[in-house]
Design a protein around this motif. Structure first.
Motif, PDB file in Angstrom:
ATOM      1  N   ASP A 118       0.812  -1.207   0.000  1.00 26.20           N
ATOM      2  CA  ASP A 118       0.000   0.000   0.000  1.00 26.20           C
ATOM      3  C   ASP A 118       0.852   1.267   0.000  1.00 26.20           C
ATOM      4  OD1 ASP A 118       0.972  -0.342   2.551  1.00 26.20           O
ATOM      5  OD2 ASP A 118      -0.856   0.333   3.545  1.00 26.20           O
ATOM      6  N   PHE A 119       2.158   1.122  -0.196  1.00 28.90           N
ATOM      7  CA  PHE A 119       3.058   2.273  -0.224  1.00 28.90           C
ATOM      8  C   PHE A 119       3.511   2.540  -1.652  1.00 28.90           C
ATOM      9  CE2 PHE A 119       7.049   4.571   0.249  1.00 28.90           C
ATOM     10  CZ  PHE A 119       6.693   5.526   1.183  1.00 28.90           C
ATOM     11  N   ASN A 120       3.259   3.755  -2.125  1.00 28.57           N
ATOM     12  CA  ASN A 120       3.614   4.146  -3.485  1.00 28.57           C
ATOM     13  C   ASN A 120       4.859   5.038  -3.453  1.00 28.57           C
ATOM     14  OD1 ASN A 120       3.530   4.694  -6.240  1.00 28.57           O
ATOM     15  ND2 ASN A 120       2.144   6.419  -5.960  1.00 28.57           N
TER      16      ASN A 120
END
Length: 136
Positions: A118-120
């Motif tokens: 969920d980390f961009n």
């Protein structure tokens, strides 16, 4: 980046051409290393005796914002140099004494797999500090 390209970028973004700005940019084109605001001021004080540290720092910040200069921090002090002209992704070796840089054409991010899906990641910076052969 070079002086002509930098001045064009300033003009294209609505900023005036001044002799001080051109002389600052010329200094960066001649030095080819990271410079502190203090070094820039010292280099220009003979030509502009009333030049203030605030004026230097405001212009350095503007040049950074317009991506004319790139910035790093050495010994707790911001230092600036012309942005690289290469279009390919790279990083730098930076000499702690003289501030000269050398390109690293590999990227450690290629070997990092993020467990948090969920980390961009939108950007990163990788610098290696040490001493060049002239400063060792």
């Amino acid at each position: 980046m070079d002086v002509v390209s930098a001045l064009k970028k300033l003009k294209d973004n609505g900023y005036k051409h001044t002799d001080k700005r051109e002389d600052m940019l010329t200094l960066f084109s001649e030095e080819k290393r990271y410079l502190s605001a203090k070094e820039v001021l010292e280099n220009l004080q003979d030509e502009y005796p009333g030049l203030s540290f605030d004026t230097i720092y405001r212009n350095l910040s503007l040049f950074e914002e317009l991506e004319i200069l790139e910035v790093t921090e050495l010994n707790g002090e911001k230092r600036f140099r012309f942005s690289c002209e290469t279009n390919h992704h790279h990083h730098h070796l930076i000499c702690l004494q003289c501030g000269k840089t050398k390109h690293i054409d590999v990227c450690p991010m290629e070997d990092i797999t993020l467990k948090a899906s969920d980390f961009n990641v939108t950007g990163h910076k990788f610098e290696v500090y040490g001493y060049c052969s002239a400063c060792q």
